[in-house]
Design an enzyme around this catalytic site. Structure first.
Site, PDB file in Angstrom:
ATOM      1  N   ASP A  63      -8.153   5.403   0.224  1.00 50.62           N
ATOM      2  CA  ASP A  63      -7.614   6.563   0.913  1.00 50.62           C
ATOM      3  C   ASP A  63      -6.809   6.054   2.108  1.00 50.62           C
ATOM      4  O   ASP A  63      -6.990   4.917   2.566  1.00 50.62           O
ATOM      5  CB  ASP A  63      -8.755   7.470   1.360  1.00 50.62           C
ATOM      6  CG  ASP A  63      -8.259   8.755   1.999  1.00 50.62           C
ATOM      7  OD1 ASP A  63      -7.344   9.380   1.448  1.00 50.62           O
ATOM      8  OD2 ASP A  63      -8.771   9.113   3.070  1.00 50.62           O
ATOM      9  N   ASP A 113      -5.390   8.391   5.210  1.00 52.62           N
ATOM     10  CA  ASP A 113      -5.721   9.049   6.470  1.00 52.62           C
ATOM     11  C   ASP A 113      -7.200   8.850   6.791  1.00 52.62           C
ATOM     12  O   ASP A 113      -8.071   9.255   6.020  1.00 52.62           O
ATOM     13  CB  ASP A 113      -5.415  10.550   6.390  1.00 52.62           C
ATOM     14  CG  ASP A 113      -3.935  10.832   6.225  1.00 52.62           C
ATOM     15  OD1 ASP A 113      -3.152  10.360   7.066  1.00 52.62           O
ATOM     16  OD2 ASP A 113      -3.565  11.516   5.255  1.00 52.62           O
TER      17      ASP A 113
END
Length: 347
Positions: free
Chosen positions: A30, A32
């Site tokens: 991922d 963010d």
């Protein structure tokens, strides 16, 4: 050996004698809250990813944020010191565009509520983005972009009320930024849902379209999902039948982890991306009750988590607490109170 999370119901974090860079061929990271927050790299991310790449692990970046095209994300990563190509980035805009392309004829118009990331993903699938219901679109697609306002949400509401299929890139309620936690696409989707009473088809994590998009684009054989969110990254790994590493550089707290239901329990946990570069101590059930890890012993008594022993790594203490908490939760259906035990570890 590495314990495989998906072969049994997880009641404790997994252990690995090998560094995770050796146990898995591809990290599905991922962005963010894991690699960066807003414009800035998260501490230890750049050096850890460089070391993982040097160890032979492939790095792919899988994000629910649909606002920016892969080429822009790859350029941002490269500027931060994390070399990346557009093909290394998979986002929920691509997953949403594939869902739509399987429903619509080539060249169909789609009402776009979002930014350039969604627009380019639609074009990649031979679909045409429009901004008004008057242009006669055949569907609606919605993804996060900071420019989305009332006018865009109203237009989407009119189109959904008219019966057009509605696909949302994701429904993350929040998004981490350099200044803190801000409203995410889930809040914007909720506005259209409230206005129409209709539920969208969701493409992003933790749902299957995103896992399929990632599998198609990476071809990973032994993937490890790396994320900061239980309800997207970790649940997505659970749904996809792959292992996961939770890092605490984003939105999840230790207290939330202790209360996690089965689908939100990661295989591994670490402070940050340095967790890719190490082995992970196993959690062992004790014959007299409780669980041990790295010198710590955790148990659940009368709905309260208790921690004993001394260890060199407080994360081993958290691993032991997870085992005690998850076992008690599965047995009683109620989360155990871990506030005192977590405070003893400095969480």
């Amino acid at each position: 050996m590495t314990e495989t999370a998906t072969t049994v119901r997880r009641t404790a974090p997994g252990g690995s004698e090998q560094p995770l860079t050796e146990a898995y061929d591809t990290a599905l990271l991922d962005l963010d809250g894991v690699v960066y927050a807003g414009p800035d790299a998260i501490e230890h991310a750049v050096d850890s990813l460089a070391a993982a790449r040097e160890a032979g692990m492939r790095l792919a970046y899988v994000t629910n944020n649909a606002s920016r095209p892969p080429r822009v994300v790859a350029a941002h990563l490269s500027e931060l010191g994390v070399p990346a190509e557009p093909a290394d980035v998979i986002n929920s805009a691509q997953a949403a565009a594939r869902v739509l392309a399987e429903k619509l004829p080539a060249g169909a118009k789609v009402l776009l509520v979002g930014g350039l990331g969604l627009e380019e993903a639609l074009a990649e699938r031979g679909l045409v983005a429009v901004r008004s219901l008057a242009e006669e679109p055949l569907a609606v697609v919605q993804g996060f972009d900071a420019s989305v306002g009332w006018t865009h949400l109203a237009e989407a509401s009119y189109a959904v009320q008219a019966g057009l299929p509605w696909v949302a890139s994701n429904t993350d309620v929040t998004v981490p930024t350099a200044r803190g936690i801000a409203p995410g696409n889930g809040m914007l989707v909720a506005a259209v849902r409230a206005a129409t009473g209709v539920e969208p088809e969701v493409a992003g994590k933790p749902l299957p379209p995103m896992h399929r998009e990632t599998a198609l684009r990476t071809g990973a054989k032994r993937p490890l999902v790396v994320g900061d969110r239980l309800d997207t990254d970790i649940e997505g790994a659970f749904n996809g039948g792959v292992d996961s590493l939770l890092v605490f550089t984003g939105v999840t707290t230790a207290a939330q982890l202790l209360a996690a239901p089965a689908e939100h329990r990661p295989t591994y946990l670490a402070a940050d991306l340095r967790g890719l570069l190490t082995g992970h101590a196993p959690v062992t059930a004790r014959p007299g009750g409780g669980f041990s890890c790295g010198g710590f012993v955790a148990s659940a008594q009368d709905g309260v988590l208790r921690l004993e022993g001394v260890g060199a790594d407080r994360w081993d203490g958290l691993r032991a607490l997870c085992a005690a908490a998850w076992t008690a939760l599965d047995a009683d259906g109620e989360p155990a109170d871990g506030r005192k035990a977590l405070a003893e570890l400095g969480f």
